[in-house]
Scaffold this motif. Structure first.
Motif, mmCIF file in Angstrom:
data_model
loop_
_atom_site.group_PDB
_atom_site.id
_atom_site.type_symbol
_atom_site.label_atom_id
_atom_site.label_comp_id
_atom_site.label_asym_id
_atom_site.label_seq_id
_atom_site.Cartn_x
_atom_site.Cartn_y
_atom_site.Cartn_z
ATOM 1 N N LYS A 199 -8.519 -0.231 12.200
ATOM 2 C CA LYS A 199 -7.566 -0.340 13.306
ATOM 3 C C LYS A 199 -6.309 0.483 12.991
ATOM 4 N N ASN A 200 -5.870 0.405 11.732
ATOM 5 C CA ASN A 200 -4.674 1.128 11.288
ATOM 6 C C ASN A 200 -4.951 1.822 9.958
ATOM 7 N N VAL A 201 -4.172 2.860 9.677
ATOM 8 C CA VAL A 201 -4.254 3.553 8.392
ATOM 9 C C VAL A 201 -2.837 3.719 7.855
ATOM 10 N N LYS A 202 -2.669 3.396 6.581
ATOM 11 C CA LYS A 202 -1.363 3.581 5.938
ATOM 12 C C LYS A 202 -1.534 4.596 4.814
ATOM 13 N N ILE A 203 -0.748 5.656 4.874
ATOM 14 C CA ILE A 203 -0.815 6.723 3.869
ATOM 15 C C ILE A 203 0.281 6.515 2.832
ATOM 16 N N LYS A 204 -0.126 6.584 1.554
ATOM 17 C CA LYS A 204 0.858 6.534 0.455
ATOM 18 C C LYS A 204 0.869 7.904 -0.208
ATOM 19 N N PRO A 205 1.855 8.747 0.128
ATOM 20 C CA PRO A 205 1.870 10.107 -0.434
ATOM 21 C C PRO A 205 2.328 10.160 -1.897
ATOM 22 N N VAL A 206 1.636 10.976 -2.679
ATOM 23 C CA VAL A 206 1.981 11.184 -4.086
ATOM 24 C C VAL A 206 1.911 12.684 -4.363
ATOM 25 N N VAL A 207 2.974 13.250 -4.941
ATOM 26 C CA VAL A 207 2.948 14.673 -5.297
ATOM 27 C C VAL A 207 2.333 14.819 -6.686
ATOM 28 N N ASP A 208 1.269 15.633 -6.763
ATOM 29 C CA ASP A 208 0.548 15.863 -8.021
ATOM 30 C C ASP A 208 0.373 17.373 -8.196
ATOM 31 N N GLU A 209 1.293 17.974 -8.959
ATOM 32 C CA GLU A 209 1.314 19.439 -9.111
ATOM 33 C C GLU A 209 0.061 19.984 -9.803
ATOM 34 N N SER A 210 -0.658 19.120 -10.524
ATOM 35 C CA SER A 210 -1.869 19.583 -11.231
ATOM 36 C C SER A 210 -2.975 19.997 -10.257
ATOM 37 N N LEU A 211 -2.833 19.613 -8.981
ATOM 38 C CA LEU A 211 -3.856 19.960 -7.981
ATOM 39 C C LEU A 211 -3.793 21.436 -7.588
ATOM 40 N N ASP A 239 -6.154 -5.279 9.554
ATOM 41 C CA ASP A 239 -7.232 -4.293 9.465
ATOM 42 C C ASP A 239 -6.658 -2.895 9.222
ATOM 43 N N THR A 240 -5.811 -2.818 8.190
ATOM 44 C CA THR A 240 -5.181 -1.552 7.827
ATOM 45 C C THR A 240 -5.821 -0.996 6.560
ATOM 46 N N GLN A 241 -6.288 0.247 6.645
ATOM 47 C CA GLN A 241 -6.867 0.926 5.485
ATOM 48 C C GLN A 241 -5.750 1.674 4.769
ATOM 49 N N VAL A 242 -5.542 1.354 3.492
ATOM 50 C CA VAL A 242 -4.513 2.048 2.713
ATOM 51 C C VAL A 242 -5.165 3.203 1.968
ATOM 52 N N ALA A 243 -4.561 4.377 2.086
ATOM 53 C CA ALA A 243 -5.098 5.560 1.405
ATOM 54 C C ALA A 243 -3.997 6.250 0.608
ATOM 55 N N VAL A 244 -4.344 6.691 -0.592
ATOM 56 C CA VAL A 244 -3.408 7.460 -1.410
ATOM 57 C C VAL A 244 -3.676 8.930 -1.122
ATOM 58 N N LEU A 245 -2.622 9.633 -0.739
ATOM 59 C CA LEU A 245 -2.732 11.059 -0.426
ATOM 60 C C LEU A 245 -2.011 11.844 -1.519
ATOM 61 N N ARG A 246 -2.805 12.443 -2.408
ATOM 62 C CA ARG A 246 -2.215 13.244 -3.495
ATOM 63 C C ARG A 246 -2.236 14.713 -3.081
ATOM 64 N N SER A 247 -1.078 15.344 -3.159
ATOM 65 C CA SER A 247 -0.996 16.763 -2.793
ATOM 66 C C SER A 247 -0.140 17.522 -3.793
ATOM 67 N N ALA A 248 -0.377 18.827 -3.882
ATOM 68 C CA ALA A 248 0.342 19.671 -4.842
ATOM 69 C C ALA A 248 1.824 19.774 -4.478
ATOM 70 N N VAL A 249 2.110 19.759 -3.173
ATOM 71 C CA VAL A 249 3.497 19.775 -2.686
ATOM 72 C C VAL A 249 3.638 18.658 -1.647
ATOM 73 N N LYS A 250 4.861 18.270 -1.360
ATOM 74 C CA LYS A 250 5.085 17.204 -0.374
ATOM 75 C C LYS A 250 4.635 17.690 1.005
ATOM 76 N N LEU A 251 3.787 16.892 1.655
ATOM 77 C CA LEU A 251 3.288 17.257 2.977
ATOM 78 C C LEU A 251 4.238 16.790 4.074
ATOM 79 N N GLU A 252 4.297 17.565 5.151
ATOM 80 C CA GLU A 252 5.133 17.202 6.295
ATOM 81 C C GLU A 252 4.571 15.945 6.974
ATOM 82 N N GLN A 253 5.431 15.239 7.722
ATOM 83 C CA GLN A 253 5.012 14.031 8.444
ATOM 84 C C GLN A 253 3.849 14.326 9.391
#
Length: 199
Positions: A152-164, A121-135
């Protein structure tokens, strides 16, 4: 070969790899679960997935049919030693080599991730940010998302997207939260267009 036929061949190959990936992922999931090593194997598969995405050389080496199996097993042993892989993960990777299916490792990783998230029961989310976010920032976003999705759980997949420009966008399932400068500018632009069209 025509472009249409070539596209059909590529599509068929993709479907075959996905089917192979799912079959092997199910076998690994069953073994890991049955031996109480699900989380450890999941961490290994996560690491392998990252290596395959970051290193085209390793991916091509393992997929190359002209390279002897013992050389591929040496590489797996080295990766396993450096990353501290679970014995079930190592055995599984060696089976993939023996069966001539190590070329489907990316599909196996993707399918395993999907099955694992379903099971836990883990929700996977893509986190796109202009710069790398801290833990710490990622943790706070994951916590908020957990409340929103009631997972129950959340898994973050960070992606740097400078266009934001600045800020971030969180995407999960068919939902999205856009807190980026680009998103705000697009919204203002759309509102201006709507106002201009209404006049």
């Amino acid at each position: 070969m025509s472009a249409r036929r070539a596209h059909k061949v590529v599509t068929m190959a993709k479907i075959e790899y996905e089917a192979v990936g799912t079959a092997y992922a199910n076998a690994l999931l069953s073994t890991a679960q049955g031996n109480g090593a699900l989380d450890a194997v999941h961490a290994d598969i996560d690491a392998i997935s990252t290596v395959m995405k970051d290193s085209q050389d390793i991916k091509e080496f393992l997929a190359n049919p002209t390279i002897p199996e013992d050389k591929k097993k040496q590489m797996i042993a080295q990766l396993a030693s450096e990353s501290g892989f679970n014995k079930y993960t190592v055995n599984f990777l060696n089976i993939l080599i023996d069966q001539g299916r190590i070329d489907a490792i990316v599909e196996v990783c993707d399918a395993f991730e999907s099955k694992y998230c379903e099971l836990t029961d883990t929700q996977v989310a893509v986190l796109r940010s202009a710069v790398k976010l801290e833990q710490e920032q990622q943790f706070l976003i994951a916590k908020k998302l957990q409340e929103l999705t009631k997972s129950k759980n959340v898994k973050i997949k960070p992606v740097v997207d400078e266009s934001l420009v600045a800020g971030f966008v969180v995407e999960w399932g068919s939902s999205q939260i856009d807190l980026s400068v680009k998103g705000q500018l697009d919204k203002i632009g759309n509102e201006l267009m709507a106002t201009a069209n209404a006049q």
